[in-house]
Structures are given as structure tokens and as C-alpha cells.
Design a protein around this motif. Structure first.
Motif, PDB file in Angstrom:
ATOM      1  N   GLY A 251       0.812  -1.208   0.000  1.00  0.00           N
ATOM      2  CA  GLY A 251       0.000   0.000   0.000  1.00  0.00           C
ATOM      3  C   GLY A 251       0.843   1.255   0.000  1.00  0.00           C
ATOM      4  N   ILE A 252       0.244   2.323  -0.494  1.00  0.00           N
ATOM      5  CA  ILE A 252       0.982   3.562  -0.677  1.00  0.00           C
ATOM      6  C   ILE A 252       1.385   4.205   0.654  1.00  0.00           C
ATOM      7  CG2 ILE A 252      -1.134   4.938  -0.865  1.00  0.00           C
ATOM      8  CD1 ILE A 252       0.386   6.703  -2.863  1.00  0.00           C
ATOM      9  N   VAL A 253       0.531   4.089   1.678  1.00  0.00           N
ATOM     10  CA  VAL A 253       0.855   4.706   2.964  1.00  0.00           C
ATOM     11  C   VAL A 253       2.081   4.044   3.579  1.00  0.00           C
ATOM     12  CG1 VAL A 253       0.043   5.205   5.298  1.00  0.00           C
ATOM     13  CG2 VAL A 253      -1.536   5.407   3.356  1.00  0.00           C
ATOM     14  N   CYS A 254       2.122   2.725   3.521  1.00  0.00           N
ATOM     15  CA  CYS A 254       3.274   1.986   4.034  1.00  0.00           C
ATOM     16  C   CYS A 254       4.541   2.370   3.266  1.00  0.00           C
ATOM     17  CB  CYS A 254       3.022   0.489   3.931  1.00  0.00           C
ATOM     18  SG  CYS A 254       4.368  -0.534   4.552  1.00  0.00           S
ATOM     19  N   ALA A 255       4.409   2.497   1.942  1.00  0.00           N
ATOM     20  CA  ALA A 255       5.562   2.873   1.124  1.00  0.00           C
ATOM     21  C   ALA A 255       6.049   4.275   1.475  1.00  0.00           C
ATOM     22  CB  ALA A 255       5.190   2.801  -0.358  1.00  0.00           C
ATOM     23  N   MET A 256       5.125   5.200   1.690  1.00  0.00           N
ATOM     24  CA  MET A 256       5.504   6.582   2.033  1.00  0.00           C
ATOM     25  C   MET A 256       6.178   6.635   3.397  1.00  0.00           C
ATOM     26  SD  MET A 256       4.288   8.807  -0.414  1.00  0.00           S
ATOM     27  CE  MET A 256       3.418  10.235   0.188  1.00  0.00           C
ATOM     28  N   GLN A 257       5.682   5.827   4.335  1.00  0.00           N
ATOM     29  CA  GLN A 257       6.304   5.782   5.669  1.00  0.00           C
ATOM     30  C   GLN A 257       7.741   5.267   5.561  1.00  0.00           C
ATOM     31  OE1 GLN A 257       5.469   6.885   8.521  1.00  0.00           O
ATOM     32  NE2 GLN A 257       3.237   7.078   8.620  1.00  0.00           N
ATOM     33  N   SER A 258       7.951   4.202   4.781  1.00  0.00           N
ATOM     34  CA  SER A 258       9.286   3.628   4.625  1.00  0.00           C
ATOM     35  C   SER A 258      10.224   4.614   3.947  1.00  0.00           C
ATOM     36  CB  SER A 258       9.210   2.337   3.810  1.00  0.00           C
ATOM     37  OG  SER A 258       8.430   1.367   4.472  1.00  0.00           O
ATOM     38  N   TYR A 259       9.723   5.302   2.932  1.00  0.00           N
ATOM     39  CA  TYR A 259      10.551   6.275   2.217  1.00  0.00           C
ATOM     40  C   TYR A 259      10.927   7.438   3.136  1.00  0.00           C
ATOM     41  CZ  TYR A 259      12.091   9.315  -1.603  1.00  0.00           C
ATOM     42  OH  TYR A 259      12.830  10.129  -2.426  1.00  0.00           O
ATOM     43  N   SER A 260       9.982   7.871   3.948  1.00  0.00           N
ATOM     44  CA  SER A 260      10.266   8.967   4.885  1.00  0.00           C
ATOM     45  C   SER A 260      11.337   8.571   5.889  1.00  0.00           C
ATOM     46  CB  SER A 260       8.985   9.370   5.623  1.00  0.00           C
ATOM     47  OG  SER A 260       8.022   9.860   4.736  1.00  0.00           O
ATOM     48  N   GLN A 261      11.243   7.350   6.402  1.00  0.00           N
ATOM     49  CA  GLN A 261      12.266   6.870   7.342  1.00  0.00           C
ATOM     50  C   GLN A 261      13.637   6.871   6.697  1.00  0.00           C
ATOM     51  OE1 GLN A 261      11.014   3.050   8.814  1.00  0.00           O
ATOM     52  NE2 GLN A 261       9.143   3.858   9.764  1.00  0.00           N
ATOM     53  N   MET A 262      13.710   6.458   5.446  1.00  0.00           N
ATOM     54  CA  MET A 262      14.988   6.439   4.754  1.00  0.00           C
ATOM     55  C   MET A 262      15.548   7.855   4.590  1.00  0.00           C
ATOM     56  SD  MET A 262      15.864   5.207   0.932  1.00  0.00           S
ATOM     57  CE  MET A 262      15.332   6.820   0.410  1.00  0.00           C
ATOM     58  N   LEU A 263      14.657   8.838   4.374  1.00  0.00           N
ATOM     59  CA  LEU A 263      15.095  10.224   4.242  1.00  0.00           C
ATOM     60  C   LEU A 263      15.429  10.863   5.584  1.00  0.00           C
ATOM     61  CD1 LEU A 263      12.470  11.578   1.652  1.00  0.00           C
ATOM     62  CD2 LEU A 263      14.875  11.060   1.212  1.00  0.00           C
ATOM     63  N   GLY A 264      15.013  10.233   6.675  1.00  0.00           N
ATOM     64  CA  GLY A 264      15.215  10.830   7.992  1.00  0.00           C
ATOM     65  C   GLY A 264      14.108  11.783   8.379  1.00  0.00           C
ATOM     66  N   LEU A 265      12.918  11.576   7.812  1.00  0.00           N
ATOM     67  CA  LEU A 265      11.750  12.399   8.134  1.00  0.00           C
ATOM     68  C   LEU A 265      10.766  11.597   8.978  1.00  0.00           C
ATOM     69  CD1 LEU A 265      10.755  14.134   4.765  1.00  0.00           C
ATOM     70  CD2 LEU A 265      11.543  15.299   6.830  1.00  0.00           C
ATOM     71  N   LYS A 266      10.115  12.280   9.895  1.00  0.00           N
ATOM     72  CA  LYS A 266       8.997  11.677  10.603  1.00  0.00           C
ATOM     73  C   LYS A 266       7.726  12.047   9.860  1.00  0.00           C
ATOM     74  CE  LYS A 266       6.408  11.614  14.942  1.00  0.00           C
ATOM     75  NZ  LYS A 266       6.247  12.209  16.291  1.00  0.00           N
TER      76      LYS A 266
END
Length: 376
Positions: A251-266
Motif C-alpha cells: 500500500g501507498i501509505v506503508c511505502a511513504m512511511q518507509s521512504y520517509s524513514q529512509m530520508l530521515g523524516l517523521k
């Protein structure tokens, strides 16, 4: 020997077929075909509506509209409903229709808006390829209130040709998108297997060099090299994510959460409605979300972003916002290629792109995309 009239019809169809076979862009193709059709047949006015599966229409081509319809950049043709579109949407317009009185012309006359050049009626022909429909071809001339069966048959033949060409262009675009996706995946694999590993090795080597020396200047140089390698490695991983959207299977929400973590964003996410999106819509939102979050990381000056995703059955809306630096922005003057890409991706799905930002007041990006029934 074929009769002169029959030969003329064959010539018309041949010339139009040549145009349609060479075309690759739908709107310009429709414009050229419309000009050719009117010139050869001696008819004066024509326009084409393209209509999606939800019944939403847009004026894709027009030729020699009377002033009453051409005013304000054809605004009377782009707003409101009319009888030909109503009949198309409810299934009554499934073949060439001899004469339809034009509601838009009648409204112009009733409101005393400019000159109609004697146009009161038009023939309407659906554009289709097999069972798939794409819109309507409308043709008319001043004071003409009747089309013969021969004229209608010719218009229907042209409409079939146009529908087939539209189908061909759409299939070609789909093939190109599929090939592009495959190339992105190949490039992502190559980057991961080569450049990504080289950067990781460089980072380890720099760290080892810093630990092996006691010279402060050399140690500082190795530490600097390690920092650069780590930064480049982070950028490379983000690029690989953008090339190959891993994680969308959850799902897109899970993907966005993972991408944010990789960028160092909450990322604070809020979801409303059942998030089950057509593949093309989900990928578009994912690409836009990546760009928006990457911009947030680079430019906002903050470490937190907010995501709101809402599905109401007819549309999906995604809002990504932050409370960072913001920037000066004037509507219709998008300042960066990244933001222009977001807008272009949105509009490719007939969506709406909204950007709100001011210096020191954060940035808010809203994407609204219509959901077509049975969309893929």
C-alpha cells in the motif's frame, strides 16, 4: 467504373487515413483531421469532444466555430451540458445521428451572445473502436438542417477511423510506459549492484583509513571522505527508490512511511476511506509523494511532514504538508522542475494540483484525482 461521388468518398477516406496513421498526439491529430474533413466535404464547422468513462468531457479540437461559441477561448463549449453529450452518456447516441439541435447555440441566441453565423443544428457521430468509446465528432454548416444518409455514412466511416487511431495511440502510450517502467527497474538494479556497492566500499575504506592513522589532518580528510560517501549513498538509495517503487505491494501509505524513514523524516499519516486504488493512480501518487517528501527534506528545514489520504468513492485526494521555510509562489508560475513534474503527472490523470506556500509558513501540496470505475 466507380461513380464520381464514390471516388470522391474513397479519396476523402484515404487522405484522412494517411493523417491518422502518421499521428502520435491525439489533440493535434483531431485538429488536422477536422480541417481536412471540412475542406473536402465543403462543410463549415466542426468540433470534437473527448469523453472519459465517467462522462466528463473536454473540447479536444474545433474548427471555424461561430463567434457565439468561440468567445472567451471557446468557453461556451467547455462548460455546461448539452444534448449530444447527454445522449452519448446515457447510451442513446451509438451511431451517426442525422440532426441534433444545438443547446449551446440556442442558449447563445436566447442570451443574445454574438453571432451564430446561421448555425442551428449539427450531426453527431460517436468516436469508437469496437465497443470502446472515446467521444463525439460534431459537424454542421450554416442553415443546414438535414444530412443525407450518404453524408452520415461518410461521417461514420471517418469517426471509426478516428476511434481506431485514438485506440492505437493509447496502446502505444501504454507500451511506452511499460517499456519505461522496465528500463527504470533495470537501471535500479544496475545502480544497486554497481554504484551503490562502490559507495558502500568507499565509506568502509574511508572509515578504516581514519582508524589507522594518528595524524589529525589525515584523519579529518578520511572522515570527510566517509561523510561524503555516506551522503552520496543516501542519495543513491533515494534514487533507486524513485526508479523502482518497492513497497507498494503493502500500500501507498506503508511505502511513504518507509521512504520517509529512509530520508530521515517523521511522517504523520492520516487515512480516510478505503484505500484500494487503481494501479496507475497509486503509482502517480507514489511518484508525487516521493518528490514532495524529498523536497521537504531538502528545503523545509524541518524533520516532520504530514500526509493525509482521502478516498470518497469518486476521487482520491492526497495532501502533503510541512511547517518549514516555505517560499514565494505565484499561481501559474511554478518555480521548479520537481513541482512542474507533480503538476504534469496529476493532470495526466485529469487531476487537480494545488500548491499553497509562503515564506516561513510552510508548504501544502494537494493532489485530487478522479477515480474511474474499473480503472487499472
Amino acid at each position: 467504373m466507380l461513380g464520381e461521388k464514390r471516388q470522391s468518398e474513397i479519396k476523402i477516406l484515404k487522405e484522412i487515413a494517411e493523417i491518422l496513421n502518421e499521428g502520435t498526439e491525439i489533440d493535434s491529430l483531431l485538429k488536422e483531421v477536422l480541417q481536412k474533413l471540412l475542406h473536402i466535404t465543403g462543410l463549415e464547422t466542426g468540433w470534437v469532444f473527448l469523453i472519459d468513462s465517467q462522462g466528463a468531457f473536454r473540447l479536444a479540437a474545433e474548427e471555424k466555430l461561430p463567434p457565439a461559441l468561440a468567445a472567451d477561448n471557446c468557453k461556451p463549449m467547455c462548460n455546461g451540458d448539452c444534448w449530444c453529450i447527454d445522449r452519448y452518456n446515457d447510451g442513446r447516441l451509438n451511431k451517426a445521428s442525422n440532426i441534433i439541435e444545438c443547446k449551446r447555440i440556442e442558449d447563445a441566441i436566447a442570451e443574445q451572445r454574438m453571432d451564430t453565423n446561421g448555425l442551428t443544428h449539427h450531426a453527431s457521430v460517436p468516436l469508437r473502436a469496437g465497443k470502446e468509446k472515446f467521444g463525439i465528432l460534431n459537424i454542421g454548416s450554416p442553415d443546414k438542417t438535414h444530412f443525407s444518409q450518404e453524408e452520415l455514412a461518410l461521417l461514420e466511416s471517418v469517426a471509426f477511423q478516428i476511434g481506431t487511431a485514438i485506440k492505437r495511440i493509447k496502446l502505444t502510450q501504454l507500451e511506452q510506459e511499460t517499456a519505461l517502467a522496465a528500463e527504470r527497474n533495470r537501471l535500479a538494479r544496475d545502480l544497486h549492484d554497481s554504484v551503490n556497492q562502490l559507495l558502500f566500499s568507499l565509506s568502509l575504506t574511508a572509515r578504516g583509513g581514519a582508524e589507522m592513522t594518528d595524524n589529525p589532518e589525515i584523519k579529518e580528510t578520511f572522515s570527510y571522505m566517509q561523510d561524503l560517501a555516506q551522503e552520496a549513498l543516501s542519495e543513491m538509495r533515494a534514487l533507486i527508490w524513485q526508479l523502482k517503487p518497492r513497497g507498494l505491494e503493502n500500500g501507498i501509505v506503508c511505502a511513504m512511511q518507509s521512504y520517509s524513514q529512509m530520508l530521515g523524516l517523521k511522517l504523520n499519516s492520516k487515512v480516510k476511506g478505503v484505500i484500494c486504488l487503481p494501479g496507475k493512480v497509486e503509482e502517480t501518487l507514489w511518484r508525487i509523494g516521493q518528490e514532495a517528501l524529498a523536497n521537504c527534506k531538502k528545503h523545509s528545514g524541518g524533520s516532520t511532514a504530514d500526509l493525509a489520504l482521502t478516498v470518497d468513492g469518486k476521487t482520491v485526494s492526497m495532501v502533503i504538508s510541512d511547517c518549514g521555510r516555505g517560499f514565494h509562489y505565484r499561481e501559474n508560475d511554478i518555480p521548479s522542475l520537481g513541482l512542474k513534474s507533480m503538476k504534469k503527472r496529476t493532470e495526466a490523470l485529469n487531476g487537480l494540483f494545488k500548491l499553497k506556500t509562503e515564506p516561513n509558513k510552510g508548504t501544502n501540496i494537494e493532489i485530487i484525482i478522479p477515480l474511474e470505475k474499473g480503472g487499472k
